[in-house]
Scaffold this motif. Structure first.
Motif, PDB file in Angstrom:
ATOM      1  N   LEU A  28       0.840  -1.191   0.000  1.00  0.00           N
ATOM      2  CA  LEU A  28       0.000   0.000   0.000  1.00  0.00           C
ATOM      3  C   LEU A  28       0.880   1.249   0.000  1.00  0.00           C
ATOM      4  CD1 LEU A  28      -2.738  -1.048   2.584  1.00  0.00           C
ATOM      5  CD2 LEU A  28      -2.785  -1.242   0.093  1.00  0.00           C
ATOM      6  N   LYS A  29       0.516   2.210  -0.833  1.00  0.00           N
ATOM      7  CA  LYS A  29       1.265   3.461  -0.913  1.00  0.00           C
ATOM      8  C   LYS A  29       0.816   4.420   0.190  1.00  0.00           C
ATOM      9  CE  LYS A  29       2.272   3.248  -5.864  1.00  0.00           C
ATOM     10  NZ  LYS A  29       2.157   3.947  -7.172  1.00  0.00           N
ATOM     11  N   VAL A  30       1.795   4.947   0.916  1.00  0.00           N
ATOM     12  CA  VAL A  30       1.521   5.815   2.061  1.00  0.00           C
ATOM     13  C   VAL A  30       2.057   7.216   1.793  1.00  0.00           C
ATOM     14  CG1 VAL A  30       1.922   6.187   4.522  1.00  0.00           C
ATOM     15  CG2 VAL A  30       1.624   3.862   3.644  1.00  0.00           C
ATOM     16  N   GLY A  31       1.176   8.200   1.789  1.00  0.00           N
ATOM     17  CA  GLY A  31       1.592   9.590   1.604  1.00  0.00           C
ATOM     18  C   GLY A  31       2.112  10.178   2.899  1.00  0.00           C
ATOM     19  N   SER A  32       3.307  10.778   2.838  1.00  0.00           N
ATOM     20  CA  SER A  32       3.932  11.374   4.005  1.00  0.00           C
ATOM     21  C   SER A  32       4.706  12.604   3.556  1.00  0.00           C
ATOM     22  CB  SER A  32       4.859  10.362   4.674  1.00  0.00           C
ATOM     23  OG  SER A  32       4.884  10.531   6.060  1.00  0.00           O
ATOM     24  N   THR A  33       5.035  13.480   4.499  1.00  0.00           N
ATOM     25  CA  THR A  33       5.671  14.749   4.135  1.00  0.00           C
ATOM     26  C   THR A  33       7.143  14.799   4.537  1.00  0.00           C
ATOM     27  OG1 THR A  33       4.972  15.764   6.223  1.00  0.00           O
ATOM     28  CG2 THR A  33       3.489  15.989   4.350  1.00  0.00           C
ATOM     29  N   GLN A  50      11.390   9.554   7.222  1.00  0.00           N
ATOM     30  CA  GLN A  50      11.464   8.928   8.533  1.00  0.00           C
ATOM     31  C   GLN A  50      10.594   9.709   9.513  1.00  0.00           C
ATOM     32  OE1 GLN A  50      13.134   6.072   9.021  1.00  0.00           O
ATOM     33  NE2 GLN A  50      13.897   6.037   6.927  1.00  0.00           N
ATOM     34  N   GLY A  51      10.482   9.214  10.749  1.00  0.00           N
ATOM     35  CA  GLY A  51       9.753   9.931  11.779  1.00  0.00           C
ATOM     36  C   GLY A  51       8.678   9.096  12.448  1.00  0.00           C
ATOM     37  N   ILE A  52       7.942   9.721  13.358  1.00  0.00           N
ATOM     38  CA  ILE A  52       6.916   9.048  14.150  1.00  0.00           C
ATOM     39  C   ILE A  52       5.891   8.341  13.271  1.00  0.00           C
ATOM     40  CG2 ILE A  52       4.961   9.428  15.713  1.00  0.00           C
ATOM     41  CD1 ILE A  52       6.611  11.760  16.936  1.00  0.00           C
ATOM     42  N   MET A  53       5.360   9.069  12.275  1.00  0.00           N
ATOM     43  CA  MET A  53       4.270   8.519  11.471  1.00  0.00           C
ATOM     44  C   MET A  53       4.733   7.370  10.570  1.00  0.00           C
ATOM     45  SD  MET A  53       1.861  10.231  12.723  1.00  0.00           S
ATOM     46  CE  MET A  53       0.535   9.530  11.740  1.00  0.00           C
ATOM     47  N   VAL A  54       6.005   7.399  10.183  1.00  0.00           N
ATOM     48  CA  VAL A  54       6.562   6.296   9.392  1.00  0.00           C
ATOM     49  C   VAL A  54       6.741   5.066  10.290  1.00  0.00           C
ATOM     50  CG1 VAL A  54       8.544   5.501   8.043  1.00  0.00           C
ATOM     51  CG2 VAL A  54       7.679   7.821   7.738  1.00  0.00           C
ATOM     52  N   MET A  73       5.421  13.773  -0.296  1.00  0.00           N
ATOM     53  CA  MET A  73       4.644  14.811  -0.983  1.00  0.00           C
ATOM     54  C   MET A  73       4.343  15.955  -0.027  1.00  0.00           C
ATOM     55  SD  MET A  73       1.069  12.661  -1.350  1.00  0.00           S
ATOM     56  CE  MET A  73       1.919  11.490  -2.414  1.00  0.00           C
ATOM     57  N   GLN A  74       3.996  17.116  -0.599  1.00  0.00           N
ATOM     58  CA  GLN A  74       3.655  18.274   0.216  1.00  0.00           C
ATOM     59  C   GLN A  74       2.385  17.991   1.012  1.00  0.00           C
ATOM     60  OE1 GLN A  74       5.396  20.843   0.789  1.00  0.00           O
ATOM     61  NE2 GLN A  74       6.696  21.302  -0.943  1.00  0.00           N
ATOM     62  N   PHE A  75       2.295  18.568   2.195  1.00  0.00           N
ATOM     63  CA  PHE A  75       1.143  18.351   3.073  1.00  0.00           C
ATOM     64  C   PHE A  75      -0.169  18.708   2.377  1.00  0.00           C
ATOM     65  CE2 PHE A  75      -1.915  19.402   6.355  1.00  0.00           C
ATOM     66  CZ  PHE A  75      -1.723  18.406   7.298  1.00  0.00           C
ATOM     67  N   ILE A  89      -3.001   5.469   1.801  1.00  0.00           N
ATOM     68  CA  ILE A  89      -3.029   5.844   3.221  1.00  0.00           C
ATOM     69  C   ILE A  89      -2.327   7.188   3.389  1.00  0.00           C
ATOM     70  CG2 ILE A  89      -2.173   5.234   5.537  1.00  0.00           C
ATOM     71  CD1 ILE A  89      -2.216   2.294   4.672  1.00  0.00           C
ATOM     72  N   ILE A  90      -2.812   8.008   4.320  1.00  0.00           N
ATOM     73  CA  ILE A  90      -2.087   9.216   4.737  1.00  0.00           C
ATOM     74  C   ILE A  90      -1.546   8.958   6.134  1.00  0.00           C
ATOM     75  CG2 ILE A  90      -2.265  11.642   5.410  1.00  0.00           C
ATOM     76  CD1 ILE A  90      -4.483  11.972   3.324  1.00  0.00           C
ATOM     77  N   SER A  91      -0.240   9.073   6.292  1.00  0.00           N
ATOM     78  CA  SER A  91       0.376   8.956   7.609  1.00  0.00           C
ATOM     79  C   SER A  91       1.297  10.147   7.789  1.00  0.00           C
ATOM     80  CB  SER A  91       1.149   7.635   7.746  1.00  0.00           C
ATOM     81  OG  SER A  91       1.527   7.412   9.083  1.00  0.00           O
ATOM     82  N   ALA A  92       0.735  11.224   8.343  1.00  0.00           N
ATOM     83  CA  ALA A  92       1.459  12.483   8.541  1.00  0.00           C
ATOM     84  C   ALA A  92       0.855  13.174   9.758  1.00  0.00           C
ATOM     85  CB  ALA A  92       1.337  13.364   7.290  1.00  0.00           C
TER      86      ALA A  92
END
Length: 255
Positions: A28-33, A50-54, A73-75, A89-92
């Motif tokens: 699944l592709k996950v959009g993050s900033t 990287q980060g919490i949401m990842v 990608m941009q928020f 999925i959005i994980s940001a």
């Protein structure tokens, strides 16, 4: 002919069997900033987000039985990318708001916070509320709950919309902007790194917009949402969510 049919049947059975684990481990592709540290950020050493949401979506995917591919990608483009099927999925660091819930679905929230107020260090005033900056030019990140609330308040002569939080930090640090509003944990983390020595967070300020962060999925994607919520509940119970937050310098909060 009988042998040929037997071979064909065996091949068909093999293909079918091989397809089962593949479908169980869908990607699944996950959009993050790339600019929301510590929630999400671009690690230039690995050229990956990287980060919490990842960390969180990775742990959820392990428990739920799917794989993730992080898409930077941009928020401001996250929701449009989700609804147009570019991501799944959005994980940001995205607040669960009524307006957003009309467009996409969210998991149960896992962390809550409000906006922080950023000013130049040369400004020593102890601001406590937005009214204290009435008539000033302020900034916030485009696409966030903060920028909409600031504009609707009617308090300011102008609300500048910035693409990223580091852009706000740079303008405040250089004295080009009177004040900036952004996610408190992200502002605090950035300032701790020492890259903006002429900016400070106003600790006396009380946030006007407090929200909870959740993971976003497309409207009607009930099966995926149920998997994410079930795994998130397990990770909370096991203390995994708390460990992820602690790794990035945040304390677990009740939501």
């Amino acid at each position: 002919m009988a042998l040929k049919r037997l071979v064909q049947a065996a091949i068909a059975a093999f293909v079918l069997a091989a397809a089962v684990p593949a479908s169980a481990q869908q990607v699944l592709k996950v959009g993050s900033t790339p600019t929301g540290v510590p929630f999400t950020f671009l690690d230039t050493k690995t050229n990956s987000i990287q980060g919490i949401m990842v960390d969180l979506i990775t742990e959820i995917s392990k428990d739920a039985g799917f794989k993730v591919q992080i898409e930077p990608m941009q928020f401001s483009t996250l929701i449009a990318s989700l609804t147009s099927n570019k991501i799944d999925i959005i994980s940001a660091a995205m607040f669960v708001t009524p307006a957003r819930k009309e467009v996409i679905d969210f998991s149960e929230p896992f962390y809550s916070y409000g906006e922080g107020l950023l000013v130049p260090k040369s400004d020593s005033k102890s601001y406590t509320k937005q009214d204290d900056l009435k008539g000033e030019v302020v900034g916030a990140q485009v696409g966030t709950a903060f920028v909409d609330a600031l504009k609707k308040s009617g308090l300011f002569s102008e609300v500048k919309a910035y693409d990223t939080i580091p852009d706000i930090l740079r303008d405040v640090n250089a004295g080009r902007l009177k004040a900036g509003f952004a996610d408190y944990p992200i502002l605090a983390y950035n300032l701790k790194q020492g890259g903006f020595p002429e900016a400070r967070i106003v600790e006396s300020y009380k946030p006007a917009t407090i929200g909870s962060v959740g993971i976003g999925v497309r409207k009607g994607d009930t099966e995926l949402l149920a998997k994410i919520n079930a795994s998130l509940a397990k990770l909370k119970a096991k203390g995994t969510v708390e460990k992820i937050l602690d790794k990035w310098g945040l304390k677990a909060q009740g939501t």
